[in-house]
Design an enzyme around this catalytic site. Structure first.
Site, mmCIF file in Angstrom:
data_model
loop_
_atom_site.group_PDB
_atom_site.id
_atom_site.type_symbol
_atom_site.label_atom_id
_atom_site.label_comp_id
_atom_site.label_asym_id
_atom_site.label_seq_id
_atom_site.Cartn_x
_atom_site.Cartn_y
_atom_site.Cartn_z
ATOM 1 N N CYS A 135 0.700 -1.175 0.179
ATOM 2 C CA CYS A 135 0.038 0.005 -0.127
ATOM 3 C C CYS A 135 0.952 1.343 0.067
ATOM 4 O O CYS A 135 1.836 1.377 0.676
ATOM 5 C CB CYS A 135 -0.695 -0.131 1.165
ATOM 6 S SG CYS A 135 -1.903 1.456 1.379
ATOM 7 N N CYS A 154 -0.348 4.123 0.812
ATOM 8 C CA CYS A 154 -1.216 5.464 1.478
ATOM 9 C C CYS A 154 -0.080 6.021 2.517
ATOM 10 O O CYS A 154 0.979 5.680 2.694
ATOM 11 C CB CYS A 154 -2.367 4.843 2.124
ATOM 12 S SG CYS A 154 -2.261 4.331 3.686
ATOM 13 N N HIS A 165 -6.409 4.624 6.310
ATOM 14 C CA HIS A 165 -5.822 3.585 5.465
ATOM 15 C C HIS A 165 -6.995 2.923 4.740
ATOM 16 O O HIS A 165 -6.944 2.156 3.553
ATOM 17 C CB HIS A 165 -4.973 2.552 6.119
ATOM 18 C CG HIS A 165 -4.542 1.237 5.597
ATOM 19 N ND1 HIS A 165 -3.434 1.121 4.747
ATOM 20 C CD2 HIS A 165 -5.312 0.024 5.499
ATOM 21 C CE1 HIS A 165 -3.654 -0.126 4.222
ATOM 22 N NE2 HIS A 165 -4.591 -0.738 4.901
#
Lengths: 376, 376
Positions: free
Chosen positions: B310, B312, B341
């Protein structure tokens, strides 16, 4: 002795003890006088660190974190393994850690003080722990803060003269042990703490003892612990004169708007306080025109900003009506926005204080602020 | 009839009913299929609107807000006075409001349904209120959402065939009243809602009745209300075929990762769900490799990110060890980071789904996702 943290005195106010300076640390510099937001448990409550770094127009460049809380959870060893507190909590600026002393003394019956240190019970699981000057240093070393505070005893107010006297002597002995431990710590600087309660001669004695140790900064402890504000200011009037002018002076745990002005006027360079974020979570905001209780019914249909003179993110984007609505609905965003506004208010008020000192109009700015703010 | 909200169908998948499109609204456009974060009480919980607008790589461009909650507090008239919901909550993208129907039906004994509408008691102060199709429209008009949902009855699961049949007929009569009210609303578009429970012929009948009204979008209601997922997918298989291909199709209240894939595969364009932010507040995160319970002891010394795949803000800046620590300490930042998230995960998964449809590999991407995610 060479210190990792150094102070640059830039200017002294002609009419008061106020002064302008800059403190240099391994994680950047910060201008003084400064207000340090508190990040007790490795987070400034309800704020992303990037938003803390953007507070005011220069940003908050130093925060305080609490040794006692981090020692208990998640534990200093874990934070050390994570690469230190800065990395752990994603904070790029400077960090000052307290010694844990104030917290363990506040435990009342759950702690016992001896020459060795303080034995106390965890508020989490009731387990027993011992903080000594060496242990406090070890924990702060593991955290990797830029400024470590000495392990001191903070006598309660009111206390008998004899108690305060013994306590300040103990604090000095503990400070020497902290300094001994600190010999092998290179990247972090140790600040000493003056005690002595509200007895001026004891303050003087404490100051003489700690200043002799040639530390890079000195704190004034044991104030704002229940004594009337006037008494605190009176003690402060004296205190500062006992400290060297080439080292930063830190008034611990103090940070209401009026205390910032009164402290600066008396020669204080550094302040910290949980107040702005704590009251924010209860719906209270600091504004140029005094305190605002957001849940007050008169805010329900007020579509203007919290503080018309404030240029923070919150005041630029939200109305009092909205802030009241999310507060009444127990929304997390309420704590986020009011915390950000309150911290911005103190950080930017301090920026204005610095500017006023630079421009020789500190007292004028103080009067202007007080007139508008009203009752503290 | 000219609608304020229009749908542009861009592409149909060759092997499934999945499709790519774009919905244009007075507050910008959003690509479909889309996942809409939910901002029940005029805030996507624990998120600043700017951070919602930055989710994924294209941002979340539409959110959902709840008519029922906003009607009760702070009140739709107040939001109207504030200049509408967009301005009130500082959200520049599109907003879809539900009708309040689902919430009032969920009140059980605290509500009574008649031909006229639903009489219910406030959860805040026990006061009595009446929602009718006209009232729901009036409230949504005051909020100023881009997409208004029709006031429908959502039958519980399981319900007798006779109840579901009467209920869908009532829903159609109410929809006609909504449409009648909506005649004078220019800047907002009305979507109809199909009911019919798990009875395929009733779904068909409901669809025929509502499609006849030529609305700019249609929702599928009454699913994900307790029936097994397999049954929901089976009903969905049919449902979509009864809806026109040139209008967006919205599956209400559905948004777990597997449901997004299964819904898209069956021709759904829009989804919403409180799940990502609700579970976040309980320490649960969606990741490429399945769900993670952050309080699990094995995360205590895990200095890697929540989801290594990820990109983010949370995964770039914090470790699992830190996230666990602030969760265990009940820090608000825990809800903030896990909400961000989780929303990022769903919004960016939807972006990848869109890309996969564009590149004719939707089923391949679905398999890849499922294989990695493990158990849902």
């Amino acid at each position: 002795m060479k210190h990792a943290v150094t102070f640059e005195l830039k200017k002294k106010d002609a009419r008061t003890k106020a002064r302008r300076g800059c403190v240099h640390t391994p994680h950047g510099s910060f201008e003084t006088p400064v207000f340090m937001p508190v990040g007790t448990q490795a987070t400034v409550k309800a704020m992303k660190p990037e938003d803390v770094a953007r507070l005011g127009s220069e940003g908050a460049n130093i925060i305080l974190s609490n040794t006692y809380h981090l020692y208990l959870r998640p534990g200093h060893e874990l934070i050390k393994k994570a690469g230190g507190l800065h990395k752990f909590m994603n904070w790029k600026g400077a960090i000052l850690t307290d010694s844990g002393g104030f917290q363990v003394f506040s435990l009342g019956k759950m702690r016992k003080i001896t020459e060795e240190g303080v034995r106390f019970q965890s508020y989490i699981d009731g387990s027993y722990h011992m903080f000594t000057p060496e242990k406090s240093m070890e924990v702060q070393e593991a955290l990797g803060s830029d400024i470590m505070m000495a392990f001191d005893e903070c006598a309660a107010y009111p206390s008998e003269r004899k108690y305060v006297e013994d306590s300040l002597e103990l604090t000095t002995r503990w400070l020497k042990r902290c300094k001994e431990y600190h010999k092998n710590v290179e990247e972090q600087s140790l600040f000493g703490i003056m005690q002595g309660g509200c007895f001026k001669d004891l303050r003087k004695r404490s100051a003489e003892q700690i200043v002799e140790l040639d530390l890079p900064g000195y704190a004034i402890g044991g104030l704002s612990v229940g004594e009337p504000k006037e008494l605190m200011y009176e003690v402060l009037d004296d205190c500062v004169d006992y400290l060297p002018s080439d080292r930063p002076r830190y008034l611990m745990g103090v940070g209401s708007p009026d205390c910032l002005f009164e402290g600066v006027e008396r020669g204080i360079d550094m302040f910290d306080c949980v107040l702005p974020t704590r009251v924010a979570r209860h719906g209270l905001a600091f504004t140029s025109h005094g305190k605002v209780n957001i849940k007050n019914a008169k805010n329900a249909e007020d579509f203007g900003p919290l503080d018309p003179e404030c240029d923070c993110y919150v005041c630029r984007n939200y109305s009092r009506a909205y802030l009241r609505s999310i507060f009444m609905n127990d929304e997390i965003l309420s704590s986020m926005l009011l915390s950000e506004h309150n911290l911005h208010f103190l950080v930017s008020t301090m920026e204005k204080i610095r500017k006023a000192i630079d421009e020789d109009r500190f007292l004028e700015y103080k009067k202007e602020f007080y007139d508008k703010y009203g009752q503290f």
